[in-house]
Design a protein around this motif. Structure first.
Motif, PDB file in Angstrom:
ATOM      1  N   GLN A 204      86.695   9.488  17.266  1.00 22.76           N
ATOM      2  CA  GLN A 204      86.143   8.757  16.033  1.00 22.76           C
ATOM      3  C   GLN A 204      85.409   9.864  15.547  1.00 22.76           C
ATOM      4  O   GLN A 204      84.764  10.824  15.681  1.00 22.76           O
ATOM      5  CB  GLN A 204      85.345   7.712  16.417  1.00 22.76           C
ATOM      6  CG  GLN A 204      84.683   6.923  15.140  1.00 22.76           C
ATOM      7  CD  GLN A 204      83.864   5.531  15.584  1.00 22.76           C
ATOM      8  OE1 GLN A 204      83.287   5.050  14.742  1.00 22.76           O
ATOM      9  NE2 GLN A 204      84.098   4.906  16.698  1.00 22.76           N
ATOM     10  N   GLY A 205      85.810   9.759  14.127  1.00 23.59           N
ATOM     11  CA  GLY A 205      85.285  10.902  13.038  1.00 23.59           C
ATOM     12  C   GLY A 205      85.742  10.812  11.722  1.00 23.59           C
ATOM     13  O   GLY A 205      86.909   9.992  11.547  1.00 23.59           O
ATOM     14  N   ARG A 206      85.605  11.620  10.865  1.00 23.05           N
ATOM     15  CA  ARG A 206      86.475  11.737   9.592  1.00 23.05           C
ATOM     16  C   ARG A 206      87.915  11.814   9.649  1.00 23.05           C
ATOM     17  O   ARG A 206      88.321  12.181  11.137  1.00 23.05           O
ATOM     18  CB  ARG A 206      85.981  12.993   8.698  1.00 23.05           C
ATOM     19  CG  ARG A 206      84.416  12.900   8.250  1.00 23.05           C
ATOM     20  CD  ARG A 206      84.490  13.707   7.011  1.00 23.05           C
ATOM     21  NE  ARG A 206      84.949  14.885   7.259  1.00 23.05           N
ATOM     22  CZ  ARG A 206      84.430  16.195   7.848  1.00 23.05           C
ATOM     23  NH1 ARG A 206      83.125  16.129   7.953  1.00 23.05           N
ATOM     24  NH2 ARG A 206      85.117  17.316   7.939  1.00 23.05           N
ATOM     25  N   ALA A 207      88.667  11.340   8.884  1.00 17.42           N
ATOM     26  CA  ALA A 207      90.148  11.265   9.290  1.00 17.42           C
ATOM     27  C   ALA A 207      90.724  12.743   9.573  1.00 17.42           C
ATOM     28  O   ALA A 207      91.670  12.838  10.540  1.00 17.42           O
ATOM     29  CB  ALA A 207      90.796  10.788   8.034  1.00 17.42           C
ATOM     30  N   ASP A 208      90.161  13.820   8.800  1.00 13.10           N
ATOM     31  CA  ASP A 208      91.025  15.082   9.065  1.00 13.10           C
ATOM     32  C   ASP A 208      90.294  15.473  10.653  1.00 13.10           C
ATOM     33  O   ASP A 208      91.076  16.473  11.140  1.00 13.10           O
ATOM     34  CB  ASP A 208      90.321  16.119   8.161  1.00 13.10           C
ATOM     35  CG  ASP A 208      88.781  16.143   8.065  1.00 13.10           C
ATOM     36  OD1 ASP A 208      88.253  15.519   8.395  1.00 13.10           O
ATOM     37  OD2 ASP A 208      88.365  17.359   7.524  1.00 13.10           O
ATOM     38  N   GLN A 209      89.299  15.070  11.095  1.00 13.94           N
ATOM     39  CA  GLN A 209      88.707  15.599  12.415  1.00 13.94           C
ATOM     40  C   GLN A 209      89.553  14.710  13.543  1.00 13.94           C
ATOM     41  O   GLN A 209      89.634  15.296  14.616  1.00 13.94           O
ATOM     42  CB  GLN A 209      87.438  15.526  12.480  1.00 13.94           C
ATOM     43  CG  GLN A 209      86.392  16.197  11.677  1.00 13.94           C
ATOM     44  CD  GLN A 209      84.992  15.775  11.443  1.00 13.94           C
ATOM     45  OE1 GLN A 209      84.685  14.478  11.778  1.00 13.94           O
ATOM     46  NE2 GLN A 209      84.163  16.750  11.446  1.00 13.94           N
TER      47      GLN A 209
END
Length: 295
Positions: A204-209
């Motif tokens: 889970q995280g920012r989309a790019d992550q």
């Protein structure tokens, strides 16, 4: 006294699984969605409306009278109980040691705490609590917390209950990811076979992550259950042979999990992207093999 984190395990087995990681295994599921979504209209309740009105004033909002008179008035405990009923009786070996409730929309009524209801209804009085304020990704956070409790406490059974409650006396989202258009509840009984091994297939995280991990976990998966946030969010190209099922709109929390119903056995990846929070979450489950798929 409440513990904020699961107790750390003192024993870590030196096995291949401890290196490769383990994913939770779905034992069975219960689905509850009332067929009369229009529902029975509630009678005016002036005293209850007054309590809500005073509460609303504290937060600079207002009460919608039609929220009481023009909605089915199915509180969250009733919906969660419906999912437990659909799950069926639990054998002694199936009783969960931890149960976590996840939701996006707040409950319409507050006379009964849903997590307390779960503890009362489940044999053995397992650890029960709720996770919210995570947008549509609340179930992903709840599942990871439940697995961590199981992993660190040497537990083997966990229960995830996800609820969408459409009756609200306050102004809420009329469209978009957070708009709950139907009452729905899902109960997932899961097994954790990894002991203290690392948890695999979750992120889970920012989309790019988070996107690289999601793409990696899709390799070899039999199913991708995609939330509504992925319809216009980050592009995904599942491997050939990976079937994709899209969540039904109007079910912020339960939609993507309901996509597992009648899914074939094998490894499934569940994912969603919360546009407002700009966070992408995914998890991997082993689904039971059997005629008709997940029931």
């Amino acid at each position: 006294m409440f513990r904020a984190t699961a107790p750390l395990s003192r024993t870590v087995p030196a096995t291949a699984d401890a290196v490769a990681g383990t994913v939770p295994r779905l034992l069975r599921a219960g689905w509850y969605r009332p067929t009369d979504q229009g529902g029975l209209r509630g009678a005016p309740r002036p005293a209850v409306q007054e309590v809500h009105r005073r509460t609303a004033e504290l937060y600079g909002t207002r009460v919608l009278r039609e929220g009481f008179t023009d909605s089915p008035l199915r509180p969250m405990p009733r919906l969660a109980a419906g999912a437990l009923d659909a799950l069926g009786p639990l054998a002694p070996a199936e009783v969960p040691q931890v149960a976590v409730l996840a939701y996006t929309t707040p409950d319409f009524e507050h006379t009964t705490l849903t997590a307390s209801l779960l503890q009362h209804r489940l044999p053995g009085e397992p650890l029960c609590f709720a996770v919210s304020d995570q947008g549509v990704l609340a179930p992903f956070t709840a599942l990871r917390i439940a697995v961590e409790y199981a992993r660190r406490s040497h537990w083997s059974r966990l229960l995830l209950v996800v609820v969408d409650q459409s009756s609200q006396p306050y102004p809420g989202p009329a469209s978009g990811q957070y708009a709950a258009e139907h009452d729905s509840a899902v109960a997932l009984l899961l097994a954790w076979d990894g002991g203290a091994a690392p948890v695999a297939g979750m992120g889970q995280g920012r989309a790019d992550q988070a996107l690289p991990g999601l793409r990696s976990d899709l390799s070899g998966a039999a199913l991708l259950a995609a939330g509504t946030g992925l319809a216009t969010g980050p592009g995904l190209a599942p491997s050939p042979g990976t079937r994709r099922r899209d969540a039904e709109p109007g079910l912020p929390c339960t939609g993507v999990w309901a996509a597992l119903r009648e899914a074939p056995g094998g490894r499934a990846v569940i994912a969603d992207h919360d546009h407002e929070l700009d966070r992408l979450a995914h998890c991997t489950l082993e689904l039971p093999a059997g005629e008709g798929g997940v029931r």
